[in-house]
Design a protein around this motif. Sequence first.
Motif, PDB file in Angstrom:
ATOM      1  N   GLY A   1       0.812  -1.214   0.000  1.00 61.10           N
ATOM      2  CA  GLY A   1       0.000   0.000   0.000  1.00 61.10           C
ATOM      3  C   GLY A   1       0.839   1.255   0.000  1.00 61.10           C
ATOM      4  O   GLY A   1       0.523   2.236  -0.693  1.00 61.10           O
ATOM      5  N   LEU A   2       1.903   1.269   0.756  1.00 59.93           N
ATOM      6  CA  LEU A   2       2.782   2.441   0.771  1.00 59.93           C
ATOM      7  C   LEU A   2       3.468   2.633  -0.571  1.00 59.93           C
ATOM      8  O   LEU A   2       3.736   3.769  -0.980  1.00 59.93           O
ATOM      9  CB  LEU A   2       3.823   2.293   1.892  1.00 59.93           C
ATOM     10  CG  LEU A   2       3.282   2.318   3.321  1.00 59.93           C
ATOM     11  CD1 LEU A   2       4.395   2.132   4.335  1.00 59.93           C
ATOM     12  CD2 LEU A   2       2.549   3.631   3.591  1.00 59.93           C
ATOM     13  N   SER A   3       3.758   1.535  -1.238  1.00 57.62           N
ATOM     14  CA  SER A   3       4.323   1.665  -2.577  1.00 57.62           C
ATOM     15  C   SER A   3       3.335   2.335  -3.516  1.00 57.62           C
ATOM     16  O   SER A   3       3.695   3.189  -4.337  1.00 57.62           O
ATOM     17  CB  SER A   3       4.719   0.288  -3.102  1.00 57.62           C
ATOM     18  OG  SER A   3       5.177   0.361  -4.427  1.00 57.62           O
ATOM     19  N   GLY A   4       2.049   1.960  -3.362  1.00 62.72           N
ATOM     20  CA  GLY A   4       1.031   2.623  -4.171  1.00 62.72           C
ATOM     21  C   GLY A   4       0.904   4.095  -3.834  1.00 62.72           C
ATOM     22  O   GLY A   4       0.695   4.934  -4.717  1.00 62.72           O
ATOM     23  N   LEU A   5       0.991   4.419  -2.535  1.00 62.29           N
ATOM     24  CA  LEU A   5       0.944   5.823  -2.133  1.00 62.29           C
ATOM     25  C   LEU A   5       2.117   6.591  -2.703  1.00 62.29           C
ATOM     26  O   LEU A   5       1.968   7.751  -3.121  1.00 62.29           O
ATOM     27  CB  LEU A   5       0.916   5.919  -0.604  1.00 62.29           C
ATOM     28  CG  LEU A   5       0.906   7.338  -0.026  1.00 62.29           C
ATOM     29  CD1 LEU A   5      -0.315   8.098  -0.505  1.00 62.29           C
ATOM     30  CD2 LEU A   5       0.925   7.286   1.498  1.00 62.29           C
ATOM     31  N   HIS A   6       3.276   5.960  -2.730  1.00 55.26           N
ATOM     32  CA  HIS A   6       4.454   6.633  -3.284  1.00 55.26           C
ATOM     33  C   HIS A   6       4.243   6.948  -4.761  1.00 55.26           C
ATOM     34  O   HIS A   6       4.633   8.013  -5.252  1.00 55.26           O
ATOM     35  CB  HIS A   6       5.686   5.747  -3.078  1.00 55.26           C
ATOM     36  CG  HIS A   6       6.967   6.416  -3.471  1.00 55.26           C
ATOM     37  ND1 HIS A   6       7.561   6.212  -4.695  1.00 55.26           N
ATOM     38  CD2 HIS A   6       7.747   7.302  -2.802  1.00 55.26           C
ATOM     39  CE1 HIS A   6       8.680   6.937  -4.765  1.00 55.26           C
ATOM     40  NE2 HIS A   6       8.815   7.609  -3.619  1.00 55.26           N
ATOM     41  N   LYS A   7       3.605   6.016  -5.469  1.00 54.42           N
ATOM     42  CA  LYS A   7       3.329   6.279  -6.875  1.00 54.42           C
ATOM     43  C   LYS A   7       2.332   7.418  -7.031  1.00 54.42           C
ATOM     44  O   LYS A   7       2.440   8.244  -7.949  1.00 54.42           O
ATOM     45  CB  LYS A   7       2.795   5.023  -7.538  1.00 54.42           C
ATOM     46  CG  LYS A   7       3.811   3.895  -7.637  1.00 54.42           C
ATOM     47  CD  LYS A   7       3.210   2.649  -8.252  1.00 54.42           C
ATOM     48  CE  LYS A   7       4.230   1.521  -8.315  1.00 54.42           C
ATOM     49  NZ  LYS A   7       3.633   0.269  -8.874  1.00 54.42           N
ATOM     50  N   LEU A   8       1.335   7.478  -6.139  1.00 59.69           N
ATOM     51  CA  LEU A   8       0.384   8.587  -6.183  1.00 59.69           C
ATOM     52  C   LEU A   8       1.083   9.916  -5.928  1.00 59.69           C
ATOM     53  O   LEU A   8       0.788  10.918  -6.584  1.00 59.69           O
ATOM     54  CB  LEU A   8      -0.717   8.366  -5.151  1.00 59.69           C
ATOM     55  CG  LEU A   8      -1.924   7.529  -5.575  1.00 59.69           C
ATOM     56  CD1 LEU A   8      -2.859   7.346  -4.404  1.00 59.69           C
ATOM     57  CD2 LEU A   8      -2.642   8.194  -6.744  1.00 59.69           C
ATOM     58  N   LEU A   9       1.964   9.952  -4.945  1.00 61.67           N
ATOM     59  CA  LEU A   9       2.670  11.201  -4.651  1.00 61.67           C
ATOM     60  C   LEU A   9       3.553  11.631  -5.812  1.00 61.67           C
ATOM     61  O   LEU A   9       3.851  12.818  -5.957  1.00 61.67           O
ATOM     62  CB  LEU A   9       3.533  11.038  -3.380  1.00 61.67           C
ATOM     63  CG  LEU A   9       2.764  10.850  -2.075  1.00 61.67           C
ATOM     64  CD1 LEU A   9       3.732  10.643  -0.919  1.00 61.67           C
ATOM     65  CD2 LEU A   9       1.869  12.054  -1.791  1.00 61.67           C
ATOM     66  N   ASN A  10       3.982  10.683  -6.628  1.00 56.06           N
ATOM     67  CA  ASN A  10       4.768  11.031  -7.798  1.00 56.06           C
ATOM     68  C   ASN A  10       3.899  11.519  -8.949  1.00 56.06           C
ATOM     69  O   ASN A  10       4.435  11.828 -10.019  1.00 56.06           O
ATOM     70  CB  ASN A  10       5.603   9.829  -8.245  1.00 56.06           C
ATOM     71  CG  ASN A  10       6.886   9.690  -7.449  1.00 56.06           C
ATOM     72  OD1 ASN A  10       7.887  10.349  -7.722  1.00 56.06           O
ATOM     73  ND2 ASN A  10       6.844   8.842  -6.431  1.00 56.06           N
ATOM     74  N   ASN A  11       2.592  11.562  -8.717  1.00 61.72           N
ATOM     75  CA  ASN A  11       1.671  12.174  -9.675  1.00 61.72           C
ATOM     76  C   ASN A  11       1.500  13.627  -9.253  1.00 61.72           C
ATOM     77  O   ASN A  11       0.982  13.924  -8.180  1.00 61.72           O
ATOM     78  CB  ASN A  11       0.327  11.444  -9.668  1.00 61.72           C
ATOM     79  CG  ASN A  11      -0.610  11.939 -10.740  1.00 61.72           C
ATOM     80  OD1 ASN A  11      -1.002  13.098 -10.756  1.00 61.72           O
ATOM     81  ND2 ASN A  11      -0.981  11.032 -11.643  1.00 61.72           N
TER      82      ASN A  11
ATOM     83  N   PHE B   1      -2.054  14.860  -8.330  1.00 64.34           N
ATOM     84  CA  PHE B   1      -2.522  14.373  -7.033  1.00 64.34           C
ATOM     85  C   PHE B   1      -1.824  15.113  -5.890  1.00 64.34           C
ATOM     86  O   PHE B   1      -2.482  15.526  -4.923  1.00 64.34           O
ATOM     87  CB  PHE B   1      -2.234  12.873  -6.914  1.00 64.34           C
ATOM     88  CG  PHE B   1      -2.504  12.326  -5.535  1.00 64.34           C
ATOM     89  CD1 PHE B   1      -3.790  11.974  -5.146  1.00 64.34           C
ATOM     90  CD2 PHE B   1      -1.470  12.187  -4.614  1.00 64.34           C
ATOM     91  CE1 PHE B   1      -4.037  11.487  -3.873  1.00 64.34           C
ATOM     92  CE2 PHE B   1      -1.717  11.702  -3.339  1.00 64.34           C
ATOM     93  CZ  PHE B   1      -3.012  11.342  -2.964  1.00 64.34           C
ATOM     94  N   LEU B   2      -0.533  15.307  -6.001  1.00 60.64           N
ATOM     95  CA  LEU B   2       0.213  15.910  -4.901  1.00 60.64           C
ATOM     96  C   LEU B   2      -0.210  17.352  -4.664  1.00 60.64           C
ATOM     97  O   LEU B   2      -0.417  17.770  -3.517  1.00 60.64           O
ATOM     98  CB  LEU B   2       1.717  15.836  -5.190  1.00 60.64           C
ATOM     99  CG  LEU B   2       2.635  16.386  -4.110  1.00 60.64           C
ATOM    100  CD1 LEU B   2       2.386  15.709  -2.766  1.00 60.64           C
ATOM    101  CD2 LEU B   2       4.105  16.198  -4.509  1.00 60.64           C
ATOM    102  N   ILE B   3      -0.399  18.107  -5.740  1.00 63.13           N
ATOM    103  CA  ILE B   3      -0.795  19.510  -5.567  1.00 63.13           C
ATOM    104  C   ILE B   3      -2.210  19.593  -5.020  1.00 63.13           C
ATOM    105  O   ILE B   3      -2.508  20.397  -4.122  1.00 63.13           O
ATOM    106  CB  ILE B   3      -0.655  20.251  -6.914  1.00 63.13           C
ATOM    107  CG1 ILE B   3       0.836  20.361  -7.281  1.00 63.13           C
ATOM    108  CG2 ILE B   3      -1.283  21.631  -6.826  1.00 63.13           C
ATOM    109  CD1 ILE B   3       1.075  20.994  -8.624  1.00 63.13           C
TER     110      ILE B   3
END
Length: 1841
Positions: free
Chosen positions: A1316-1326, A1329-1331
């Motif tokens: 799950g954290l790996s998926g979150l890391h991928k989201l943060l690299n979007n 999504f991050l902004i």
Amino acid sequence: MVLPQLLLLLLLLGPAPPAACGRVPDDVITRVELRGAPLSHLLLDPRSGQLYVAESTTCTTSAPPAAPQPRPHRTPLDSPDCLPPILAQDCPAAGSRPITTSCCCSTNGRRGRRGGGEEGEERGLIVCGSVLQGICDRRSLANVSELLYTTSDPVDTQYVAANDPRVSTVAVVITTASKQEAGGRLRLMLVGRGYTSRGPGDVPPVTARRLAPTPPPRLAFSQEEELGKLVVGSYSEYNNRFVYAFRHGAHAYFLLARRDTRHRKEYLSFVARLCVSDRGFYSYVELPLLCKGGYNLARGARLAPDLARPALFITMAKGQASTPVATDHSALCVYGMAELDEMLSRTQEVCYSQEGRGSSGLEEAYIEYAVSSVCLRLPAGSPIASSIPLPATPTITMTTQLTAITTATEAGHTIALLGDKEGNLHKVLVGSDWSGKLYDSVQVDQGSEVRELLLDRTREHAYVLTSSKVSRLPVAWCERKTGCQACLSLRDPYCGWCVLEGKCSRQHECSRNSSNHWLWSFETTNQCVSIQSLEPANQSRDVRVQVTLTVAHLPTLSEQDALSCAFGLLPRQQTVVTGTTINCQSPSPELLPARPTGSDHLTLPVSLMFGHVTIASTHMTFYDCGAVGQLNTSSPCMACVSSVWECNWCPLDQTCSSDPSCQHALHNHKVQPGSVASCPVIVSLLSSALVPTAFPTALSLLGRNLDLFPGEADYVCVVVIEGFPFYLNATVEKTDDPHYLYCIFMYPGRILIYLPCKKCSRYLCNYLNLCLPVRLYDCSAYGCVWCTGSESSSCAFNQSCAGIPADTCPPPHITEVVPVSGPLEGGVLVTIWGSNLGVRPQDLEGGVSVVGEPCTPKPDKYLISTRIVCELQPAVGPKEGPVLVTVGTHRPGRSSQLFTYRDPQVVAVVPSQGPVSGGTLLTIQGQRLLTGLTSDLTAYVGLQPCSLVEQVSDSRLVCRTGPSEGSADVPVRIVIGRSERTVADALYRYLDDPVITDASPSESFYEGGRVIQVIGSSLDVVQQYIMCTMSIVQYITRWKINNQKLLSLPLSLSPSLPLSLCTLMSPSLPLSLRGYISLPLSLPLSLRGYISLPLSPHLPLWGSLSQGQVFSYHPNPELFVLNRETPDGVGLTRAVSRGEVVVRLGDEECEVKTLDDTHLYCEPPEEQPSSLTALDLPSLTVGLGNLQVDLGVVQYDSSPSPIPLAAQLGLGAGAAVVVLSVLVVILMYRRKSKQALRDYKKVLLQLETLEINVGDQCRKEPDDGHDGPHRCGRAFPALLDFQSYAQRVFFPGQQGALLSQKLDVPETRRAAVEQGLSGLHKLLNNKAFLIKFIHTLEAQQGFSQRDRGYVASLLTVALHDKLEYFTEVMKTLLQHLVLQYASKNPKLMLRRTETVVEKMLTNWMSICLYSFLKEVAGEPLYMLFRAIKYQVDKGPVDAVTGRAKRTLNDSHLLREDIDYRPMTLSVLVKNDEDVQPCPVRVLDTDTITQVKEKILDQTYKGAAFSQRPSAHALDLEWRSGQAGHLTLSDDDVTAIVQGRWKKLNTLQHYKVPDGATVALIPASQASTKGSVHQVYQTAEKTPILEEEEEVRLWHLVKSSEEPDAPRRSSMRERERAKAIPEIYLTRLLSMKGTLQKFVDDVFVAILNTKRPPPIAVRFFFDFLDDMAEKHAIDDPETVHIWKTNSLPLRFWVNILKNPQFVFDVQVTDSIDAVLSVIAQTFIDSCTTSEHKVGRDSPVNKLLYAREIPRYKQMVERYYSDIHSAASGCYQEMNSTLTGLSGSFASEMSSLVALHELYKYINKYYDKVMSSLDEDSGGQKMQLAYRLQQVAALLENKVTDL
């Protein structure tokens, strides 16, 4: 492990318990000779101590030191050209040839490695020979004839050793992990062998061999493909000679010498390294070794792994030309294993990553042994070699060939034992810097090469193997030296003197082996225990006294240790030890042995004993006074009182005794000088020695001290005639002294005086122990008479005299005696004038006496009948009487003058010191100094005469000292005749002449009178100085000479520095000279010292300013009269300072506040002073030295009211009142405005003057702080590692290291959570999504400012591996922020950290500037911190309030006057095994905790703060003497309690003296619990105590007594409170001036434009410029503020205020207060507003009022240079960010950061989801769905998606 021949013998060691070490005493060399084949190798089994010796055909075993036990051996049929098995018919060249055997083993891995072995595995020897192509077998340790493994039909892969005895082979046994092997371990033997031209030629130089033949079909000692080998192309031309093989750590090493075919074709030595786990030999690398001096061939080696720095010791030899033949010039070189591994790893790295070339482009690595591959493309087993050698300086060089080496460690010292080819063993002490010193050489086997050196398992003996002998010898012969001096003279690092055991031993053999109990013989400063003095050294044997011994270098003793004194063989006496003084009783008199015959004393040895051990000894003499008299029968009295012993003569008992209390005792001459003259003695025969025969003749005898026998029998004259005595009655005429004896005699002979007494009989003779002879004559031979009555009287025969023979001649007549006094010792010449004083000198013999004492005439000075000059003889004591002259038998002539015997005395000498050049007027004070004539008096200072300069009086004389050869303490004495008097216990000290080093100030004005301080050394030696200026100009020189009296100025010594400072006044320059010179006039300055008058000829030049320094004269300052619009004067600061100006207004002084070149400001008295002249108003006079200027009169305002009188009279007229009121208001406003302007200028001028003066004072202080950090001995430390740095910057104040934490989740959930954290890391690299995520969080009301900063730091950690993406997100968010502020007030942007992006910017700057901190700004920042700490610690700091005496912050200033005293404590610090004192500077007002902190700062100055112990974990113990131990603490029962206040204990409270000895010890449980720091904190916080105690702690001041401004008070009180900081402005400025250099260095490092600014700064400033241009913000001040808020305020101010972010240090409140002022100064320097100060300005702003404009210019130039530089740094920035991502990504724990971020997502889950759903872009990318998946994994939920 070395194989010098061709047979390899290895010992396989299984696991075994460690052998017990027992020392076998052996003081001689034990040799075992093995005749037959040459010996080749030596092996020692560390378990059993069994020794194995290999020879050509035999392997012998021996249990040392037993005789050798030869074992059977084989000599098979062999030929190097044939492969085994060899049959005679198949190999015609085969024959029986000897086996060259070598046995090797090491218990510590230095030769071969000890194999681990399986449990129960049989231990054995591996034997490899030169026969049968070098195959190996394994043999039993118990019986080497028993084969455990052998092969009769070896294959070619089993050929191990070289088949040529001239080619060497080495091997090392290793154990590696292997899953395929039984037990999971594989035991291998790595073999290195040289090239042989005969036999199989495909054997590689380095191979790995399997030791065990399991599992089948494996073969033992076989070279298998999977085990690896070194790949070579051509091997023959290299001519490898392997010397040594060993294992260290995870690597195996080979030492070899070979030809360097790639470079100069010379032979060099190489070290090859291989990872033990490397099966493919990928890690093989070779490194050349350079032993400076041309030593290129390795001959022997030994690894020393037990050292603090493991090292490889190699004996190297010089080769003959370009051959491998070694010469007799050799050396020992040492190579550190760390440096060796570093260069080997560097070689590999360069080859694998840089194609073998270094940063300079030169080749550093290549592929050797003709392998066709190159770097970067290497097959397995390719040999990498380095082109750069590892250099070493020879430890020692020798002119013999060193062939073997072993090393040992003794008491922390490294010893190398070296064997040479001549059979000698050399011992070398190797220092920590690898320097060596040869201290001994032993011949073991003359002419035979030493082939092997081993130490036995006890490491106390060395085995030396030569060609035919095995010798065992101890490593040291300490026991052969039996005395301390002999032991220390050994200079053997093994040996030392064990003081309390009285033996020369090794350190571990001495039960007490501390530094002063065991004296290392190699340390030249060590001294034996010795008795420096013995009191008394001589003692009467009749009494028992206390004997005091002063002992040097006595070791520290415990309370249980007891010493005793031994006198010879007599019983020992107990002692009392006090420091270095030891007291004991002398033996009882009855126990003393008899004295030797014929001697009056007995000498016994005195020994200081510890048990039965003699620590030190000396001798003591016991004398026998009775024997002194018995041994001198003719003159026992004189022998007694003149004895060297303290004997006294008892006249009544006629005995010599040590008891001085007997009646009428004559004391020894040491106690009573002149006592020898008090003994009863016959002096001379007064009557004629011619005695007529047949006539009774009276004999007159002169004696002394005959009245010592009251009540005794009468004296008797004893005449000895031909041995028969005749006794004659004697009559005694007893005058005071001398005495006269008379007796009648009628026979020739010798006369003696016989004195019968009660106990014995004594003969009294003269001083020389000779009896008095008389001579008989016939009276008929003499018949002359004095005939009178004729024309003239004459001497005629009695029968021819016509007149009447005269009965007597006219008596002599004395008219004058000169001098009329003389010393008791005589020696002065007395001149007697008169008549009838004889006709020849012979007439006067014995006829001249002075006060009864004979006076010896001087024939050369005699005048017939009128003058007699005689030499005065000694007298016993002072007396007075006439001078008598007797000529012949006539009545003596008597002088009318009385002569006095006087005893002159010298009491004192003033002064007590003077220069070696002499010239000092010395006054000698005393009594009766005018004895004799002045010409008889001579004064001496040492050996130099002191010439008299004044008339001598009885009480004083004055003389001038002469020059001395050098400085020394010498006695002062006066000599009068034979008398010599010195000043008791006083010496005159000749000191070095004064030396002038500086004169300050070195300028004056014409009028003179300026105070000149001359600095030098020994300036107080001279009694008076004159200051003169000299020039080569003639008229100047003439003026100097003619006016020298004007230059005579008295010496004024500074009381604080009497030896280095004197004060004089500059002379005036004459008016006649001022018109002839150009201005200013520079003249050389010199000082002359003189004694009496300035024009005295004794005027030595003491010194002058050198090196071109001159004394300058300037025109007088010009002052203008008052009430002029022009300046106050011109040149007011020319050769004058503010403190030298004296301004007087009438009869009172006007204090000078400000002085510059044109203005002088002084503060007048409040009331108008009285006039000193006839005028009514006082005059203002200015005095500058001799220059006095009257500036006119001054009138005070008569009324303070600003309203004119006309306004008061216009009360009746309304209109007039209004008009006048308006005029008054205007006048008042104008006056107030001018007054305010004047006040502002005055404040600036006063501030500048005050700072200049304080700065001058600081520079003159000898103990300034500029070198404080350097004195502390701490170099610039490394910055915190990036992880610690980031932790402190990203998460300030947070406990625990978030970046290094591990994810804390159950193991059953870990896989899902990590997914799950790996998926979150991928989201943060979007980016979308991050902004959106950040904006959503910031829109929530519960999302606090602290949460914003925390989320920003978590994002920084999570995205640290993609800093380029992180930067893009940050830029986008900043663009949104600019858009937000552009429409409002853009100047407020980035002012605070209110948004996530602002904290992201802070973190981004911290990451990008870390390298800049490390390389540029870190060192000056650390030096600033050290300087602040050093200066703060120099003054008292209140432990409760945190206020300090030395600070920059007025709110943290300790304003009270605290009496404190610097102290130096001697702190006992344990260094390894030794305890050494370390001086630590503290203050007596420091609390105990503050003292502990300062001690820890000093003792752990090289360690990080986090690595040193806490002060609360240690107690401070004060140690005094041997048993005085006192634990000090801040709060104990001795603390002072006053009401509810309790004062913290300080060193002053405990009365700890300066220089006291203290130690830090582990804190006891009680002290830890009761630590006062458990209950209060520093700074201005009230101590937190338990409510029931109601006790408040205080240190220097009570917190309630701190002066605070009153809330409600009068205007006057508020002004006074505001003015309080100005009182302490001087102290603050002093601190500021001391730190100024360090502050400047930090600011320059940050704002320096000479070096390129960091790329991140240029990048971000360009971004801000683009944003301003994009939003049409053209105000340069706005962009300036943006840049300031983003870099200086956001990053640098944070670093300045928190050095703990960068370094591992502790920042106290007092240091933080100083840093806050410096940080505020940096902030003020970055602002654009003008910096103005006035009376109401804060003190902190006043401090840097002068520097801030300069700093502003630096900031503006910094911004401008970056702006004007070429843009386009985005690509460079991206490359930098990529590099930073790779460098530090591994140090960040991104999983923990992601998990923390998800907590915020979970908290605001609905808001985030809705914002994602509402965003069209998010819908296309299914961001909400992906977030739901992440939530499901992290929360273990099943979703419906």
